[in-house]
Design a protein around this motif. Structure first.
Motif, short mmCIF file in Angstrom:
data_model
loop_
_atom_site.label_atom_id
_atom_site.label_comp_id
_atom_site.label_asym_id
_atom_site.label_seq_id
_atom_site.Cartn_x
_atom_site.Cartn_y
_atom_site.Cartn_z
N VAL A 1 -8.42 -0.26 -9.59
CA VAL A 1 -8.57 -1.70 -9.78
C VAL A 1 -7.48 -2.45 -9.01
O VAL A 1 -7.76 -3.44 -8.31
N LEU A 2 -6.24 -1.98 -9.10
CA LEU A 2 -5.14 -2.61 -8.37
C LEU A 2 -5.37 -2.54 -6.86
O LEU A 2 -5.17 -3.53 -6.14
N PHE A 3 -5.79 -1.37 -6.37
CA PHE A 3 -6.09 -1.21 -4.95
C PHE A 3 -7.22 -2.14 -4.54
O PHE A 3 -7.15 -2.79 -3.48
N GLY A 4 -8.26 -2.23 -5.34
CA GLY A 4 -9.39 -3.10 -5.01
C GLY A 4 -8.97 -4.57 -4.96
O GLY A 4 -9.40 -5.31 -4.06
N ILE A 5 -8.15 -4.99 -5.91
CA ILE A 5 -7.69 -6.39 -5.92
C ILE A 5 -6.84 -6.67 -4.69
O ILE A 5 -7.03 -7.69 -4.01
N LEU A 6 -5.88 -5.78 -4.40
CA LEU A 6 -5.03 -5.98 -3.23
C LEU A 6 -5.82 -5.95 -1.93
O LEU A 6 -5.53 -6.72 -1.00
N LYS A 7 -6.82 -5.08 -1.85
CA LYS A 7 -7.64 -4.99 -0.64
C LYS A 7 -8.51 -6.24 -0.50
O LYS A 7 -8.67 -6.76 0.61
N ALA A 8 -9.07 -6.74 -1.60
CA ALA A 8 -9.93 -7.93 -1.55
C ALA A 8 -9.13 -9.18 -1.18
O ALA A 8 -9.63 -10.04 -0.45
N VAL A 9 -7.91 -9.27 -1.67
CA VAL A 9 -7.08 -10.44 -1.37
C VAL A 9 -6.51 -10.34 0.04
O VAL A 9 -6.19 -11.36 0.65
N GLY A 10 -6.41 -9.13 0.58
CA GLY A 10 -5.88 -8.95 1.93
C GLY A 10 -4.40 -8.66 1.96
O GLY A 10 -3.78 -8.70 3.01
N LYS A 11 -3.81 -8.35 0.84
CA LYS A 11 -2.37 -8.08 0.76
C LYS A 11 -2.03 -6.61 0.92
O LYS A 11 -0.88 -6.25 1.10
N TYR A 12 -3.02 -5.73 0.84
CA TYR A 12 -2.73 -4.29 0.86
C TYR A 12 -2.15 -3.84 2.20
O TYR A 12 -1.21 -3.06 2.24
N SER A 13 -2.69 -4.32 3.31
CA SER A 13 -2.20 -3.88 4.62
C SER A 13 -0.75 -4.30 4.84
O SER A 13 0.05 -3.55 5.39
N ALA A 14 -0.40 -5.52 4.39
CA ALA A 14 0.99 -5.97 4.53
C ALA A 14 1.91 -5.15 3.62
O ALA A 14 3.01 -4.76 4.03
N LEU A 15 1.47 -4.87 2.43
CA LEU A 15 2.26 -4.08 1.49
C LEU A 15 2.43 -2.65 1.98
O LEU A 15 3.51 -2.07 1.89
N GLU A 16 1.36 -2.08 2.54
CA GLU A 16 1.42 -0.71 3.04
C GLU A 16 2.41 -0.59 4.20
O GLU A 16 3.19 0.37 4.26
N SER A 17 2.41 -1.56 5.09
CA SER A 17 3.33 -1.47 6.23
C SER A 17 4.78 -1.71 5.78
O SER A 17 5.70 -1.13 6.34
N ARG A 18 5.01 -2.55 4.78
CA ARG A 18 6.37 -2.79 4.29
C ARG A 18 6.94 -1.57 3.56
O ARG A 18 8.11 -1.25 3.69
N LEU A 19 6.12 -0.93 2.75
CA LEU A 19 6.60 0.20 1.96
C LEU A 19 6.64 1.50 2.74
O LEU A 19 7.26 2.46 2.31
N ASP A 20 5.96 1.55 3.89
CA ASP A 20 5.90 2.76 4.71
C ASP A 20 5.40 3.94 3.87
O ASP A 20 6.10 4.92 3.65
N LEU A 21 4.19 3.81 3.35
CA LEU A 21 3.63 4.80 2.42
C LEU A 21 3.17 6.05 3.15
O LEU A 21 2.04 6.18 3.58
N LYS A 22 4.08 6.99 3.31
CA LYS A 22 3.77 8.30 3.85
C LYS A 22 4.04 9.33 2.76
O LYS A 22 4.54 8.99 1.69
N TYR A 23 3.73 10.58 3.02
CA TYR A 23 3.85 11.59 1.97
C TYR A 23 5.30 11.80 1.52
O TYR A 23 5.54 12.20 0.39
N ASP A 24 6.28 11.54 2.36
CA ASP A 24 7.68 11.75 1.97
C ASP A 24 8.41 10.43 1.68
O ASP A 24 9.63 10.39 1.64
N SER A 25 7.67 9.38 1.45
CA SER A 25 8.27 8.08 1.15
C SER A 25 8.92 8.10 -0.22
O SER A 25 8.37 8.62 -1.18
N PRO A 26 10.13 7.52 -0.34
CA PRO A 26 10.77 7.49 -1.66
C PRO A 26 9.97 6.67 -2.67
O PRO A 26 10.11 6.88 -3.88
N TRP A 27 9.15 5.75 -2.21
CA TRP A 27 8.32 4.96 -3.13
C TRP A 27 7.28 5.84 -3.82
O TRP A 27 6.73 5.47 -4.86
N LEU A 28 7.00 6.99 -3.23
CA LEU A 28 6.04 7.92 -3.84
C LEU A 28 6.73 9.11 -4.50
O LEU A 28 6.33 9.55 -5.57
N THR A 29 7.75 9.65 -3.86
CA THR A 29 8.37 10.87 -4.38
C THR A 29 9.23 10.62 -5.62
O THR A 29 9.26 11.47 -6.52
#
Length: 116
Positions: free
Chosen positions: A40-68
């Motif tokens: 639901v959160l992903f869908g809302i962010l994708k529909a509003v258009g904020k997901y791509s900006a958030l993804e590039s800011r957080l640098d969401l890769k497999y070894d990102s501290p935001w994930l690990t």
């Protein structure tokens, strides 16, 4: 045929071990709730258009501290809960109801200390 036999074995095991059944059903419910909330959160962010900006800011890769870091924290909390749960389970349910020879040998000393 073997699938039916396996499901019968699993259901008999879970009927005998209610604690395991409770843990598995609770885990499945929480996991399903988290997956739905994330979708639901992903869908809302994708529909509003904020997901791509958030993804590039957080640098969401497999070894990102935001994930690990959250995954490591969740693993640590799960292990702590498992250890505490096992301790409480064995303390409450797996104690011997009969008095051992060790207890019988020391019961007079224990009773004297309680009185005095």
């Amino acid at each position: 045929m073997s699938r039916r036999r396996n499901s019968g074995v699993i259901s008999r095991f879970l009927e005998k071990h209610l604690l395991v059944q409770y843990v598995l059903t609770s885990f499945a419910k929480v996991l399903l709730g988290l997956v739905i909330a994330a979708a639901v959160l992903f869908g809302i962010l994708k529909a509003v258009g904020k997901y791509s900006a958030l993804e590039s800011r957080l640098d969401l890769k497999y070894d990102s501290p935001w994930l690990t870091v959250p995954m490591a924290a969740a693993l640590a909390l799960a292990l702590i809960a498992l250890v505490i749960g096992l301790i409480l389970y064995f303390y409450k349910y797996k104690r011997s109801r009969t008095k051992s020879s060790f207890y019988n040998a020391l019961k007079d000393i224990v009773n004297e200390k309680r009185k005095g």
